[in-house]
Structure formats: C-alpha cells, structure tokens
Design a protein around this motif. Structure first.
Motif, short mmCIF file in Angstrom:
data_model
loop_
_atom_site.label_atom_id
_atom_site.label_comp_id
_atom_site.label_asym_id
_atom_site.label_seq_id
_atom_site.Cartn_x
_atom_site.Cartn_y
_atom_site.Cartn_z
N ALA A 56 0.84 -1.20 0.00
CA ALA A 56 0.00 0.00 0.00
C ALA A 56 0.88 1.25 0.00
O ALA A 56 1.89 1.31 0.69
CB ALA A 56 -0.91 0.01 1.23
N PRO A 58 -0.04 5.20 0.56
CA PRO A 58 -1.07 6.22 0.81
C PRO A 58 -0.88 7.43 -0.09
O PRO A 58 0.24 7.81 -0.42
CB PRO A 58 -0.85 6.60 2.28
CG PRO A 58 -0.04 5.48 2.86
CD PRO A 58 0.78 4.93 1.73
N SER A 59 -1.99 8.06 -0.48
CA SER A 59 -1.93 9.32 -1.22
C SER A 59 -1.52 10.41 -0.25
O SER A 59 -1.93 10.42 0.92
CB SER A 59 -3.29 9.65 -1.84
OG SER A 59 -3.59 8.71 -2.83
N GLU A 65 -5.45 5.21 -1.07
CA GLU A 65 -4.11 4.71 -1.31
C GLU A 65 -4.12 3.77 -2.49
O GLU A 65 -5.15 3.26 -2.88
CB GLU A 65 -3.58 4.01 -0.06
CG GLU A 65 -4.44 2.88 0.45
CD GLU A 65 -4.05 2.43 1.85
OE1 GLU A 65 -3.03 2.83 2.38
OE2 GLU A 65 -4.81 1.63 2.41
N LYS A 67 -3.08 0.15 -3.80
CA LYS A 67 -2.86 -1.15 -3.17
C LYS A 67 -2.70 -2.23 -4.22
O LYS A 67 -3.27 -2.12 -5.30
CB LYS A 67 -4.05 -1.54 -2.29
CG LYS A 67 -4.30 -0.67 -1.10
CD LYS A 67 -5.51 -1.18 -0.34
CE LYS A 67 -5.84 -0.31 0.83
NZ LYS A 67 -7.02 -0.83 1.57
N ARG A 92 -0.44 11.33 -5.86
CA ARG A 92 -0.81 9.94 -6.14
C ARG A 92 0.40 9.20 -6.71
O ARG A 92 0.95 9.59 -7.74
CB ARG A 92 -1.97 9.88 -7.10
CG ARG A 92 -3.20 10.57 -6.55
CD ARG A 92 -4.43 10.22 -7.36
NE ARG A 92 -5.56 11.07 -7.01
CZ ARG A 92 -6.29 10.94 -5.92
NH1 ARG A 92 -5.99 10.03 -5.05
NH2 ARG A 92 -7.31 11.75 -5.69
#
Length: 118
Positions: A56, A58-59, A65, A67, A92
């Motif tokens: 993962a 995260p943004s 996020e 994944k 992103r």
C-alpha cells in the motif's frame, strides 16, 4: 547484498528520477508495516516472510491509497516500479510489478536508499 534467507522473499521498489513530483516521497507499506519510501532516483529492498502480502502507498494529499496484493517468495525476488501520477499536487503514487530484466536496467544508476538492513 546479502542472500535472500530461507522462508523469505525479497521485494525491490524503485523510482526513476523525474522533475514531476520530485518533492514527494510517499511511504510504502507491505504486510501492514512501513518498509521504505518512494524516493526519486532511489531503490530499496525489503525481505519479507513468504506468503500473501498487501502493498500500500497512501496518497499524500487526498484520502485513499494505491494497493496491490503479491505473493512474497513467488518468485524469490520481485521488482516494483513507482512513479508520480495525476498531478504534482495530487500526491498519487502509482506502482506496477516489472520484470527482472527491466528493473535491473532501470536501477543500475539509482541510489540504494534502504532505511534499515533486512
């Protein structure tokens, strides 16, 4: 580089340098733990127990996020490319599995950025 221990698999993550989004260095998590950062011009690896594992990222500025599920250990060493997508303000980070051949070509001039030795 140390050999991959029995009952583990090695995951490499790299990000080629690009001016777009170069100030962002999102964390990368595997199996629920932070294993490194997506750093432009950097590569790192993590040795993890064999089995199913969620990766993962995260943004940075928006909820959510990226994944993906992987099976650690099949193959023994796996490679993943990360890059910034959408907009430089969106934070992103994209991720994709790549072949060993493509990864070795891309990482030959990148800096090893492991935070800790696994």
């Amino acid at each position: 580089m140390p050999a991959v221990a029995e009952n583990t698999g090695r995951l490499f993550f790299y990000r080629e340098y690009a001016a777009f989004g170069s100030g962002m260095r999102p964390d990368i998590f595997a199996c629920g733990a932070k294993i490194g950062e997506s750093i432009p011009g950097g590569v790192f690896y993590a040795d993890l127990p064999v089995g199913e594992c969620e990766i993962a990222i995260p943004s940075v500025m928006y909820p959510g996020e990226r994944k993906m599920m992987v099976t650690v250990g099949k193959p023994k060493v796996q490679y993943f490319r990360t890059w910034m997508g959408a907009s430089s303000f969106g934070g992103r980070t994209n991720i994709e599995a790549v072949t060993e051949e493509a990864a070795l070509k891309a990482i030959q001039d990148l800096a090893l950025t492991n935070e800790k030795k696994n």
